[in-house]
Design a protein around this motif. Structure first.
Motif, PDB file in Angstrom:
ATOM      1  N   VAL A 151       0.290   4.873   7.011  1.00 56.21           N
ATOM      2  CA  VAL A 151       0.388   3.452   6.681  1.00 56.21           C
ATOM      3  C   VAL A 151       1.648   2.846   7.290  1.00 56.21           C
ATOM      4  N   VAL A 159      -3.372  -5.415   6.023  1.00 56.94           N
ATOM      5  CA  VAL A 159      -3.680  -4.388   5.028  1.00 56.94           C
ATOM      6  C   VAL A 159      -4.811  -3.487   5.531  1.00 56.94           C
ATOM      7  N   ALA A 160      -5.839  -4.096   6.128  1.00 53.01           N
ATOM      8  CA  ALA A 160      -6.969  -3.309   6.643  1.00 53.01           C
ATOM      9  C   ALA A 160      -6.518  -2.359   7.741  1.00 53.01           C
ATOM     10  N   ALA A 177      -0.845  10.028   3.963  1.00 55.84           N
ATOM     11  CA  ALA A 177      -1.401   8.678   3.932  1.00 55.84           C
ATOM     12  C   ALA A 177      -0.280   7.649   4.076  1.00 55.84           C
ATOM     13  N   SER A 212      -3.522  -1.104   8.148  1.00 53.83           N
ATOM     14  CA  SER A 212      -2.699  -0.039   7.569  1.00 53.83           C
ATOM     15  C   SER A 212      -3.551   0.973   6.818  1.00 53.83           C
ATOM     16  N   LEU A 213      -4.639   0.518   6.201  1.00 51.95           N
ATOM     17  CA  LEU A 213      -5.561   1.443   5.540  1.00 51.95           C
ATOM     18  C   LEU A 213      -6.158   2.424   6.539  1.00 51.95           C
ATOM     19  N   LEU A 243       0.834  -1.200   0.000  1.00 57.29           N
ATOM     20  CA  LEU A 243       0.000   0.000   0.000  1.00 57.29           C
ATOM     21  C   LEU A 243       0.869   1.250   0.000  1.00 57.29           C
ATOM     22  N   GLY A 251      -3.494   4.914   7.545  1.00 55.68           N
ATOM     23  CA  GLY A 251      -3.301   5.933   6.522  1.00 55.68           C
ATOM     24  C   GLY A 251      -4.420   6.949   6.503  1.00 55.68           C
ATOM     25  N   ALA A 252      -5.666   6.467   6.604  1.00 57.36           N
ATOM     26  CA  ALA A 252      -6.815   7.376   6.618  1.00 57.36           C
ATOM     27  C   ALA A 252      -6.785   8.274   7.851  1.00 57.36           C
TER      28      ALA A 252
END
Length: 277
Positions: A115, A257-258, A111, A260-261, A92, A264-265
């Motif tokens: 992350v 991944v979720a 972002a 880290s998303l 990502l 980032g958000a």
């Protein structure tokens, strides 16, 4: 030249990790490709933040390894990272770096910062928190759970999570101080980079706790038919394990991944709230 430098640096770092068994063969190839492209499309700040995550996480995964063996025996992935783990933690970030290369904007950097803070915070929480003398508690129910249980948190782990996020913010700040910002980074440099430390710390712990929450709710878990332990692996004790909860397809890499998303958000929202983006 940037591609060659990136390839040489990434191959050297990943090769050392491979020799020390911190990376599998597929993990080595994925790390070299990811690092090479990151260096070519980004800059010292982007590439250095990625390397800071990788080197620090490798160190903590090896630190007091034997003391963590019992907890790690139920994990889906071991301390030797494969291509899936490498891409789950850095893929990502690479996409965000590429987006900034195509259309430079501070949003992509914030972002990316969130992350990398989230994946670092989560890894530090797992590796350092696994040494806690107190049993972890489920982030969902608050009940004591065995060490290594997905979704289990401890005060040591939460502290390590915060430290990991702050570490990434400090590294990014220091890299900016010693580098010569390009035209695309000139705007970012003017946006009070000292705030990166606080934003990374908050985004890191938010992403890490999100990872734990998803691990306690959505991650697919199994029970070993032989020892009765709740585990992340589909096989344990040499035989197939029984699925007991979670959603199909939500393995450890997807959960990472979720998390880290969300990290980032969170960093983007914090940057917007502070007027930095």
């Amino acid at each position: 030249m940037d591609w060659l430098i990136g390839l040489a640096c990434s191959a050297g770092i990943a090769g050392t990790a491979y020799v020390k068994r911190s990376l599998s063969g597929s993990g080595f190839l994925a790390a070299v490709m990811l690092g090479t492209v990151m260096y070519a499309l980004g800059s010292a700040i982007w590439y250095g933040s990625l390397i800071a995550f990788f080197v620090s996480s490798t160190f903590w995964s090896k630190w007091k390894r034997h003391a963590k063996e019992a907890a790690e025996s139920g994990y889906e992935k071991s301390g030797t990272r494969d291509a899936g783990q490498v891409l789950a933690n850095g893929g990502l970030g690479l996409l965000l770096c590429a987006a900034n290369w195509v259309y430079p904007h501070p949003l992509w950097w914030y972002a990316f910062l969130g992350v990398m803070a989230a994946v670092t915070a989560d890894t530090w929480a797992t590796e350092i928190g696994g040494l806690s003398r107190k049993s972890p508690r489920s982030i969902k129910t608050g009940r004591i759970v065995p060490p290594g249980t997905s979704g289990g948190v401890s005060s040591l782990g939460i502290g390590a999570s915060l430290a990991g996020g702050l570490f990434i913010g400090i590294v990014a700040w220091m890299l900016l101080a010693v580098s010569n910002p390009s035209a695309s980074e000139a705007t970012t440099a003017a946006l009070r980079p000292a705030s990166w430390v606080g934003i990374a710390g908050l985004a890191g712990i938010i992403g890490s706790l999100t990872d734990s929450w998803i691990g306690a709710t959505w991650q697919q878990m199994y029970r070993c038919a032989a020892c009765g332990r709740e585990i992340e692996q589909a096989r344990h004790c040499g035989m197939p394990a029984v699925p007991i909860r979670g959603r199909v397809g939500w393995n450890n890499d997807v959960v990472n991944v979720a998390g880290s998303l969300v990290g980032g958000a969170s960093a983007v929202l914090l940057g917007l709230a502070l007027g930095l983006i």
